[in-house]
Design an enzyme around this catalytic site. Structure first.
Site, mmCIF file in Angstrom:
data_model
loop_
_atom_site.group_PDB
_atom_site.id
_atom_site.type_symbol
_atom_site.label_atom_id
_atom_site.label_comp_id
_atom_site.label_asym_id
_atom_site.label_seq_id
_atom_site.Cartn_x
_atom_site.Cartn_y
_atom_site.Cartn_z
ATOM 1 N N THR A 117 65.438 52.194 -4.074
ATOM 2 C CA THR A 117 64.436 51.146 -4.268
ATOM 3 C C THR A 117 63.731 50.794 -2.960
ATOM 4 O O THR A 117 64.328 50.917 -1.870
ATOM 5 C CB THR A 117 65.133 49.865 -4.791
ATOM 6 O OG1 THR A 117 64.214 48.771 -4.718
ATOM 7 C CG2 THR A 117 66.345 49.476 -3.967
ATOM 8 N N TYR A 141 71.197 43.097 -3.766
ATOM 9 C CA TYR A 141 70.765 44.266 -4.534
ATOM 10 C C TYR A 141 70.293 45.379 -3.579
ATOM 11 O O TYR A 141 70.775 46.511 -3.626
ATOM 12 C CB TYR A 141 69.642 43.874 -5.508
ATOM 13 C CG TYR A 141 68.917 45.062 -6.085
ATOM 14 C CD1 TYR A 141 69.581 45.959 -6.922
ATOM 15 C CD2 TYR A 141 67.580 45.308 -5.762
ATOM 16 C CE1 TYR A 141 68.919 47.072 -7.424
ATOM 17 C CE2 TYR A 141 66.915 46.410 -6.267
ATOM 18 C CZ TYR A 141 67.588 47.291 -7.092
ATOM 19 O OH TYR A 141 66.941 48.394 -7.578
#
Ligand code: UDP
Length: 317
Positions: A117, A141
């Protein structure tokens, strides 16, 4: 037909990738604990229900199917939840990846494409963001995804497992033939929330209009899920032929503001969308746009579906 193990194949990007794999002549074996994915999204190969932290369950699947390579999507992905319960993100995302890599090593599977990501970059120092940008995630995250990238590097060096980590910018849109769609629960992403507001004639909360951008709303780089799917197949084939591990951005190189997306959604749906200007959401950088040339050049990958209007149209459809 080559078997490819897809962890998280019942999820949004995973299921679109399974469809693309089947169309390209592969047999996608989905391994998913169905914590966020959907059984009904697994249509292009078998579903094996299991958790990536369960190495015995993984091992059984590798014994059952002679597996060529792995595409690893299984992950917890909600940033705000990761701030509230970091331990479950470290456990699922990092321990899960460690377990997967160990079982791959035992079964001599040497190719993995990893779902990473743009959150590994944190607040960007420059835009567009190159792969060499400092890696300073600002939430658990992003931290767990960065830890996984580091694990991949270690396993390449010590065990010869080759990887491509694909750093997605904003995944959006849906299968153009409407066989699949984005189905997150809870939904936190801009485009599905805009479309829900349009459909249900409910207000849409726009998080902040005082950012340092031309119209004051955040700029993001939206990439169609079908283009993401094709990048995974290109990565797989590149690694099988080329064994050169690396991290690559997946984006278009062009950003749109929340207001531009909102206006496009109104036009495509022909609905009124009543916006309510709300507080800024914590941790949202003003702008996140990919420098996307490396993936295009190395993988010969060229987004076909990522025009903003097409993204919104396919999601609405
Ligand atoms: N956003 C918004 N309202 C919403 C959801 C998102 O204004 O209900 C904004 C959000 O603040 C960000 C952009 O839309 O600037 C994209 O957010 P999303 O959660 O889709 O993706 P992210 O960039 O956080 O990965």
């Amino acid at each position: 037909m080559k078997n490819i193990l897809i962890t998280g194949g019942a999820g949004y990007i995973g299921s679109h990738t399974c469809k693309a794999l089947a169309q390209a002549g592969y047999n996608p074996i989905t391994f998913d604990n169905l914590s966020a994915g959907h059984k009904h999204a697994v249509k292009w190969g078998p579903l094996e229900i299991g958790d990536i932290r369960d190495s015995e369950a993984l091992s059984k699947v590798f014994k059952k199917y002679k597996t060529e390579a792995v595409i690893h999507f299984a992950s917890k992905i909600v940033v705000s939840e990761s701030v509230r319960e970091p331990e479950s993100y470290y456990d699922n995302n990092v321990n899960g990846t460690l377990s997967l890599l160990n079982v791959m090593q035992t079964h001599s599977i040497n190719v993995i494409v990893f779902s990473s990501t743009a959150a590994v970059y944190g607040y960007p120092e420059t835009n567009p963001i190159e792969e060499s940008h400092p890696l300073l995630p600002i939430n658990p995250y992003g931290e767990t995804k960065l830890k996984c990238e580091e694990l991949l590097e270690k396993y390449r060096d010590t065990h010869g497992i080759n990887y491509i980590a694909l750093r997605y910018f904003n995944a959006a849109g849906a299968d153009p033939t409407s066989e699949l769609r984005e189905e997150h629960e809870p939904e936190t992403h801009l485009i599905p929330l805009l479309l829900k507001a349009a459909k249900e004639n409910k207000p849409f909360s726009l998080f902040g209009n005082d950012y340092k951008t031309p119209d004051g709303t955040c700029i993001r780089d939206y990439i169609h899920v079908t283009d993401l799917a094709s990048a995974h197949i290109k990565s797989l084939e590149y690694l099988i032929n080329n064994q050169r591990s690396q991290c690559l951005n997946l984006g278009t190189g062009k950003g749109y503001s929340v207001r531009e997306v909102l206006e496009a959604a109104k036009k495509i749906t022909s609905k009124k969308i009543n916006e309510v200007i709300s507080e800024r959401r914590e941790g949202d950088p003003d702008s996140l746009v990919a420098k996307a040339d490396a993936a295009q050049k190395i993988l010969d990958w060229h987004p076909q579906q990522s025009d903003l209007h097409n993204i919104i149209r396919t999601a609405w459809q």
